[in-house]
Design a protein around this motif. Structure first.
Motif, mmCIF file in Angstrom:
data_model
loop_
_atom_site.group_PDB
_atom_site.id
_atom_site.type_symbol
_atom_site.label_atom_id
_atom_site.label_comp_id
_atom_site.label_asym_id
_atom_site.label_seq_id
_atom_site.Cartn_x
_atom_site.Cartn_y
_atom_site.Cartn_z
ATOM 1 N N LEU A 1 0.826 -1.205 0.000
ATOM 2 C CA LEU A 1 0.000 0.000 0.000
ATOM 3 C C LEU A 1 0.862 1.257 0.000
ATOM 4 N N PHE A 2 0.637 2.116 -1.007
ATOM 5 C CA PHE A 2 1.224 3.453 -1.023
ATOM 6 C C PHE A 2 0.312 4.354 -0.195
ATOM 7 N N THR A 3 0.845 4.904 0.900
ATOM 8 C CA THR A 3 0.000 5.542 1.909
ATOM 9 C C THR A 3 -0.340 7.000 1.603
ATOM 10 N N ARG A 4 0.165 7.540 0.500
ATOM 11 C CA ARG A 4 -0.129 8.940 0.183
ATOM 12 C C ARG A 4 -1.131 9.077 -0.963
ATOM 13 N N GLY A 5 -1.901 8.023 -1.181
ATOM 14 C CA GLY A 5 -2.880 8.033 -2.255
ATOM 15 C C GLY A 5 -4.268 8.378 -1.775
ATOM 16 N N SER B 1 -6.309 -5.437 4.406
ATOM 17 C CA SER B 1 -5.204 -6.371 4.566
ATOM 18 C C SER B 1 -4.042 -5.952 3.675
ATOM 19 N N VAL B 2 -2.871 -5.756 4.280
ATOM 20 C CA VAL B 2 -1.697 -5.337 3.516
ATOM 21 C C VAL B 2 -0.502 -6.207 3.878
ATOM 22 N N THR B 3 0.398 -6.376 2.910
ATOM 23 C CA THR B 3 1.664 -7.051 3.166
ATOM 24 C C THR B 3 2.686 -6.074 3.725
ATOM 25 N N ALA B 4 2.673 -4.854 3.192
ATOM 26 C CA ALA B 4 3.593 -3.805 3.635
ATOM 27 C C ALA B 4 3.033 -2.461 3.207
ATOM 28 N N THR B 5 3.491 -1.407 3.861
ATOM 29 C CA THR B 5 3.119 -0.050 3.486
ATOM 30 C C THR B 5 4.378 0.761 3.217
ATOM 31 N N PHE B 6 4.227 1.791 2.376
ATOM 32 C CA PHE B 6 5.346 2.707 2.132
ATOM 33 C C PHE B 6 4.786 4.055 1.719
ATOM 34 N N ALA B 7 5.568 5.097 1.987
ATOM 35 C CA ALA B 7 5.149 6.460 1.661
ATOM 36 C C ALA B 7 6.088 7.131 0.675
ATOM 37 N N ASP B 8 7.138 6.419 0.279
ATOM 38 C CA ASP B 8 8.165 6.982 -0.599
ATOM 39 C C ASP B 8 8.620 5.861 -1.533
ATOM 40 N N PHE B 9 8.641 6.142 -2.832
ATOM 41 C CA PHE B 9 8.991 5.086 -3.779
ATOM 42 C C PHE B 9 10.455 4.666 -3.698
ATOM 43 N N ARG B 10 11.295 5.463 -3.086
ATOM 44 C CA ARG B 10 12.670 4.996 -2.845
ATOM 45 C C ARG B 10 12.654 3.861 -1.828
ATOM 46 N N GLU B 11 11.763 3.964 -0.848
ATOM 47 C CA GLU B 11 11.595 2.900 0.139
ATOM 48 C C GLU B 11 11.045 1.635 -0.509
#
Length: 220
Positions: A184-188, A198-208
């Motif tokens: 999940l991209f959290t800034r959408g 249900s998520v496997t992982a979250t991130f807020a920056d595409f470098r991450e």
């Protein structure tokens, strides 16, 4: 060595911030109907399930008669498709990340509820079209997300186990129905609390994201 998993992305709210252009198209439609404009936040609360559902929700909010749904949907799609990237921007580090991942050998796909003509126009206008080996749009199949068929069609075209990357509860339900890991991209445009999906992982920056995806299992 196992092949690298395919990385399949949602488009709106994941790779691009298209809300300003979507809101502009909605407000041009409303103006033609003699209706007051909507603020971006209201339009955002209606997006994610494809153009027909967006128009249905806009019509309900403004009390427009349901029997005009097909006509208004066609008008919105035609208007938006003609000018889909005047205000739309790519999220930071998306282009760089997709380029790097492609260079590393990851097959890349797109699975969006945006109509095909608008999808192609946006990808071309923003210089993203060449990065994807498979593109499934909102009218590629009879079904749309959260039905798993579009996502599974993208997996089939890419020919390898996959991870789905999106920003919304619609994307989360799609991945779950298809049995795929979901990032999940959290800034959408998520419209529900994170605890409800249900998520496997979250991130807020595409470098991450580049680091998260390295070595990830393709089984939930």
């Amino acid at each position: 060595m196992s092949p690298l998993p395919a990385l399949i992305f949602d488009l709106d709210g994941t790779l691009i911030d298209s809300l300003p252009d979507l809101a502009a198209a909605v407000n041009r439609l409303l103006a033609a109907e003699g209706q007051a404009p909507m603020v971006c936040a209201e339009v955002q609360s209606y997006v994610g399930d494809g153009a027909p559902m967006l128009v249905q929700r806009v019509m309900a909010a403004r009390g427009l008669t349901p029997d005009r749904h097909a006509d208004l949907t066609a008008r919105l799609v035609a208007d938006y498709s003609a000018r889909p990237a005047e205000l739309t921007t790519i999220y930071p580090y998306v282009l760089e990340t997709l380029t790097i991942l492609r260079q590393r050998g990851y097959p890349l796909g797109l699975c969006t509820n945006k109509p095909g003509a608008a999808t192609g126009a946006v990808l071309s206008a923003l210089g993203l079209a060449h990065l994807f080996d498979a593109v499934i749009s909102g009218d590629s199949l009879p079904e749309r997300k959260p039905h798993p068929a579009p996502l599974l069609a993208a997996v089939d075209r890419l020919g390898t186990p996959a991870i789905f990357v999106g920003d919304s509860e619609v994307d989360a339900r799609t991945a779950e129905a298809a049995g795929l890991p979901f990032f999940l991209f959290t800034r959408g445009y998520l419209r529900v609390p994170l605890s409800e999906i249900s998520v496997t992982a979250t991130f807020a920056d595409f470098r991450e994201f580049r680091e998260l995806v390295a070595g990830i299992s393709t089984t939930p």
